[in-house]
Write a protein that holds these residues in place. Sequence first.
Motif, PDB file in Angstrom:
ATOM      1  N   VAL A  85       0.872  -1.176   0.000  1.00  0.00           N
ATOM      2  CA  VAL A  85       0.000   0.000   0.000  1.00  0.00           C
ATOM      3  C   VAL A  85       0.909   1.226   0.000  1.00  0.00           C
ATOM      4  CG1 VAL A  85      -1.815   1.242   1.222  1.00  0.00           C
ATOM      5  CG2 VAL A  85      -1.776  -1.259   1.258  1.00  0.00           C
ATOM      6  N   PRO A  86       0.987   1.942  -1.125  1.00  0.00           N
ATOM      7  CA  PRO A  86       1.997   2.993  -1.250  1.00  0.00           C
ATOM      8  C   PRO A  86       1.623   4.335  -0.637  1.00  0.00           C
ATOM      9  CG  PRO A  86       0.792   2.805  -3.290  1.00  0.00           C
ATOM     10  CD  PRO A  86       0.242   1.733  -2.378  1.00  0.00           C
ATOM     11  N   ASP A  87       0.398   4.490  -0.143  1.00  0.00           N
ATOM     12  CA  ASP A  87      -0.008   5.799   0.356  1.00  0.00           C
ATOM     13  C   ASP A  87      -0.685   5.698   1.718  1.00  0.00           C
ATOM     14  OD1 ASP A  87      -2.295   4.558  -0.511  1.00  0.00           O
ATOM     15  OD2 ASP A  87      -2.548   5.828  -2.273  1.00  0.00           O
ATOM     16  N   ALA A  88      -0.202   4.776   2.540  1.00  0.00           N
ATOM     17  CA  ALA A  88      -0.702   4.676   3.909  1.00  0.00           C
ATOM     18  C   ALA A  88       0.065   5.655   4.795  1.00  0.00           C
ATOM     19  CB  ALA A  88      -0.551   3.252   4.432  1.00  0.00           C
ATOM     20  N   LEU A  89      -0.456   5.875   5.981  1.00  0.00           N
ATOM     21  CA  LEU A  89       0.191   6.744   6.962  1.00  0.00           C
ATOM     22  C   LEU A  89       0.121   6.049   8.312  1.00  0.00           C
ATOM     23  CD1 LEU A  89       1.280   9.832   7.159  1.00  0.00           C
ATOM     24  CD2 LEU A  89      -0.866  10.182   8.380  1.00  0.00           C
ATOM     25  N   LEU A  90       1.247   6.006   9.018  1.00  0.00           N
ATOM     26  CA  LEU A  90       1.294   5.356  10.323  1.00  0.00           C
ATOM     27  C   LEU A  90       1.728   6.359  11.381  1.00  0.00           C
ATOM     28  CD1 LEU A  90       2.733   3.217   8.066  1.00  0.00           C
ATOM     29  CD2 LEU A  90       2.346   1.682   9.996  1.00  0.00           C
ATOM     30  N   GLU A  91       1.035   6.333  12.508  1.00  0.00           N
ATOM     31  CA  GLU A  91       1.427   7.112  13.674  1.00  0.00           C
ATOM     32  C   GLU A  91       1.857   6.161  14.770  1.00  0.00           C
ATOM     33  OE1 GLU A  91      -1.308  11.122  13.139  1.00  0.00           O
ATOM     34  OE2 GLU A  91      -1.816   9.687  14.729  1.00  0.00           O
ATOM     35  N   PHE A  92       2.945   6.499  15.451  1.00  0.00           N
ATOM     36  CA  PHE A  92       3.475   5.679  16.530  1.00  0.00           C
ATOM     37  C   PHE A  92       3.465   6.490  17.824  1.00  0.00           C
ATOM     38  CE2 PHE A  92       5.071   3.774  12.726  1.00  0.00           C
ATOM     39  CZ  PHE A  92       5.175   2.418  13.010  1.00  0.00           C
ATOM     40  N   LEU A 169     -12.553   3.449   5.988  1.00  0.00           N
ATOM     41  CA  LEU A 169     -13.440   4.518   6.429  1.00  0.00           C
ATOM     42  C   LEU A 169     -13.058   5.006   7.814  1.00  0.00           C
ATOM     43  CD1 LEU A 169     -16.865   3.165   5.151  1.00  0.00           C
ATOM     44  CD2 LEU A 169     -15.411   4.898   4.112  1.00  0.00           C
ATOM     45  N   HIS A 170     -12.410   4.141   8.600  1.00  0.00           N
ATOM     46  CA  HIS A 170     -11.954   4.505   9.936  1.00  0.00           C
ATOM     47  C   HIS A 170     -10.509   4.040  10.084  1.00  0.00           C
ATOM     48  CE1 HIS A 170     -16.013   5.582  11.200  1.00  0.00           C
ATOM     49  NE2 HIS A 170     -16.431   4.461  10.643  1.00  0.00           N
ATOM     50  N   HIS A 171      -9.721   4.816  10.782  1.00  0.00           N
ATOM     51  CA  HIS A 171      -8.342   4.416  11.021  1.00  0.00           C
ATOM     52  C   HIS A 171      -8.299   3.181  11.920  1.00  0.00           C
ATOM     53  CE1 HIS A 171      -9.613   7.713  13.704  1.00  0.00           C
ATOM     54  NE2 HIS A 171      -9.046   7.031  14.665  1.00  0.00           N
ATOM     55  N   LEU A 172      -7.196   2.464  11.870  1.00  0.00           N
ATOM     56  CA  LEU A 172      -7.038   1.213  12.593  1.00  0.00           C
ATOM     57  C   LEU A 172      -5.961   1.356  13.662  1.00  0.00           C
ATOM     58  CD1 LEU A 172      -7.037  -1.253   9.550  1.00  0.00           C
ATOM     59  CD2 LEU A 172      -8.980  -0.626  11.012  1.00  0.00           C
ATOM     60  N   PHE A 173      -6.175   0.668  14.775  1.00  0.00           N
ATOM     61  CA  PHE A 173      -5.199   0.672  15.862  1.00  0.00           C
ATOM     62  C   PHE A 173      -4.603  -0.722  16.021  1.00  0.00           C
ATOM     63  CE2 PHE A 173      -8.168   4.074  16.988  1.00  0.00           C
ATOM     64  CZ  PHE A 173      -7.301   5.119  17.262  1.00  0.00           C
ATOM     65  N   THR A 174      -3.316  -0.761  16.276  1.00  0.00           N
ATOM     66  CA  THR A 174      -2.660  -2.027  16.582  1.00  0.00           C
ATOM     67  C   THR A 174      -1.477  -1.748  17.501  1.00  0.00           C
ATOM     68  OG1 THR A 174      -1.772  -4.059  15.624  1.00  0.00           O
ATOM     69  CG2 THR A 174      -1.153  -1.995  14.548  1.00  0.00           C
ATOM     70  N   VAL A 216       2.501  -4.842   8.474  1.00  0.00           N
ATOM     71  CA  VAL A 216       1.073  -4.700   8.759  1.00  0.00           C
ATOM     72  C   VAL A 216       0.300  -5.286   7.589  1.00  0.00           C
ATOM     73  CG1 VAL A 216      -0.812  -3.105   9.238  1.00  0.00           C
ATOM     74  CG2 VAL A 216       1.483  -2.611  10.107  1.00  0.00           C
ATOM     75  N   HIS A 217      -0.565  -6.262   7.871  1.00  0.00           N
ATOM     76  CA  HIS A 217      -1.391  -6.895   6.846  1.00  0.00           C
ATOM     77  C   HIS A 217      -2.846  -6.486   7.086  1.00  0.00           C
ATOM     78  CE1 HIS A 217       2.039  -9.279   5.588  1.00  0.00           C
ATOM     79  NE2 HIS A 217       2.226  -9.662   6.836  1.00  0.00           N
ATOM     80  N   LEU A 218      -3.403  -5.764   6.129  1.00  0.00           N
ATOM     81  CA  LEU A 218      -4.759  -5.253   6.300  1.00  0.00           C
ATOM     82  C   LEU A 218      -5.809  -6.346   6.218  1.00  0.00           C
ATOM     83  CD1 LEU A 218      -4.501  -1.973   4.193  1.00  0.00           C
ATOM     84  CD2 LEU A 218      -4.305  -2.259   6.673  1.00  0.00           C
ATOM     85  N   GLN A 219      -5.491  -7.454   5.563  1.00  0.00           N
ATOM     86  CA  GLN A 219      -6.394  -8.596   5.472  1.00  0.00           C
ATOM     87  C   GLN A 219      -5.563  -9.871   5.467  1.00  0.00           C
ATOM     88  OE1 GLN A 219      -8.314  -7.393   1.705  1.00  0.00           O
ATOM     89  NE2 GLN A 219     -10.254  -7.431   2.795  1.00  0.00           N
ATOM     90  N   GLN A 220      -6.232 -10.974   5.742  1.00  0.00           N
ATOM     91  CA  GLN A 220      -5.552 -12.257   5.611  1.00  0.00           C
ATOM     92  C   GLN A 220      -5.219 -12.494   4.144  1.00  0.00           C
ATOM     93  OE1 GLN A 220      -7.616 -15.555   7.330  1.00  0.00           O
ATOM     94  NE2 GLN A 220      -6.191 -17.076   6.559  1.00  0.00           N
ATOM     95  N   ALA A 221      -4.053 -13.057   3.897  1.00  0.00           N
ATOM     96  CA  ALA A 221      -3.618 -13.295   2.523  1.00  0.00           C
ATOM     97  C   ALA A 221      -4.568 -14.256   1.824  1.00  0.00           C
ATOM     98  CB  ALA A 221      -2.198 -13.849   2.504  1.00  0.00           C
ATOM     99  N   GLU A 222      -4.820 -14.003   0.557  1.00  0.00           N
ATOM    100  CA  GLU A 222      -5.714 -14.863  -0.210  1.00  0.00           C
ATOM    101  C   GLU A 222      -5.179 -16.286  -0.315  1.00  0.00           C
ATOM    102  OE1 GLU A 222      -6.055 -12.799  -3.878  1.00  0.00           O
ATOM    103  OE2 GLU A 222      -7.334 -11.200  -3.072  1.00  0.00           O
ATOM    104  N   ASP A 223      -3.854 -16.435  -0.280  1.00  0.00           N
ATOM    105  CA  ASP A 223      -3.263 -17.769  -0.348  1.00  0.00           C
ATOM    106  C   ASP A 223      -2.989 -18.352   1.034  1.00  0.00           C
ATOM    107  OD1 ASP A 223      -1.197 -16.179   0.487  1.00  0.00           O
ATOM    108  OD2 ASP A 223       0.110 -16.538  -1.243  1.00  0.00           O
ATOM    109  N   GLY A 224      -3.408 -17.628   2.090  1.00  0.00           N
ATOM    110  CA  GLY A 224      -3.223 -18.137   3.443  1.00  0.00           C
ATOM    111  C   GLY A 224      -1.806 -18.065   3.963  1.00  0.00           C
ATOM    112  N   PHE A 231      -6.200  -5.933  14.976  1.00  0.00           N
ATOM    113  CA  PHE A 231      -6.527  -4.519  15.156  1.00  0.00           C
ATOM    114  C   PHE A 231      -7.430  -4.393  16.370  1.00  0.00           C
ATOM    115  CE2 PHE A 231      -4.362  -3.223  11.509  1.00  0.00           C
ATOM    116  CZ  PHE A 231      -4.630  -4.078  10.464  1.00  0.00           C
ATOM    117  N   LEU A 232      -7.360  -3.248  17.015  1.00  0.00           N
ATOM    118  CA  LEU A 232      -8.018  -3.039  18.306  1.00  0.00           C
ATOM    119  C   LEU A 232      -9.154  -2.042  18.186  1.00  0.00           C
ATOM    120  CD1 LEU A 232      -4.744  -2.630  20.407  1.00  0.00           C
ATOM    121  CD2 LEU A 232      -5.951  -4.738  19.853  1.00  0.00           C
ATOM    122  N   ALA A 233     -10.157  -2.220  19.027  1.00  0.00           N
ATOM    123  CA  ALA A 233     -11.267  -1.279  19.150  1.00  0.00           C
ATOM    124  C   ALA A 233     -11.242  -0.688  20.545  1.00  0.00           C
ATOM    125  CB  ALA A 233     -12.598  -1.976  18.878  1.00  0.00           C
TER     126      ALA A 233
END
Length: 235
Positions: A85-92, A169-174, A216-224, A231-233
């Motif tokens: 993902v070439p245009d993500a932004l991460l805050e630490f 649509l919403h930022h993610l926490f991890t 960081v993997h936004l989804q499980q890989a299609e090939d597993g 991610f946390l709520a």
Amino acid sequence: MPRPATRPATRHDLPHDPPQSLPHDPSDGASGAPSVPLAPTPAQTVGPFYGYALPFPGGEQIAPAGHPGTVTVHGCVRDGAGAPVPDALLEFWQAGPDGSLTGAPGSLRRDPVTGAVIGRNGVDFTGFGRVPTDADGHYAVRTLPATAPAGCPDAAPYLAVCLFARGLLHHLFTRVYFPEHATAHAADPLLARLPSERAKTLLARPDGPNRYRFDVHLQQAEDGMYEETVFLAFR
């Protein structure tokens, strides 16, 4: 007597055409014909504009410049197909060496004229970093080794991460945990509740002297091949 000023003709001055009947629209339910359902409008997200407004020079420097204990945390943000993902932004965010969460007050102060960040002096530990991913989905931050926040006796040391990216649509926490604190992981309130395979997605791995890799993997890989990052709520 002066003549009245002339003005251009408007549509109200022109003769009206007689009303004409419009072609029949079979999708018009008011005409008596059965209406045809319309496809929903595709969802749209704001962005990706993160690379233009939010990053700032030195955003990857959390530790004081030249500090001998600095470590590098780097990795790649990938989608479910494994593409970067070439245009993500991460805050630490992280606790200071003493467990404090205050960081360096004013470290994001900006010049009111130029907008440049002037609050980072390179001497103080800021406790906060903000980095965009590059064209290969890669990011890197330089900080001090993680410590547990004060007042959380059971927590293992970690870095808190907030992720913004297109399609979200919403930022993610991890979180990022580190292998040298394995003894503390068993009692950590978060890691202790996760299955081992899921907990591994929060664990950085050594990648050279004073270097750690955390992807960081936004989804499980299609090939597993890999799991979706946990991610946390927050409530």
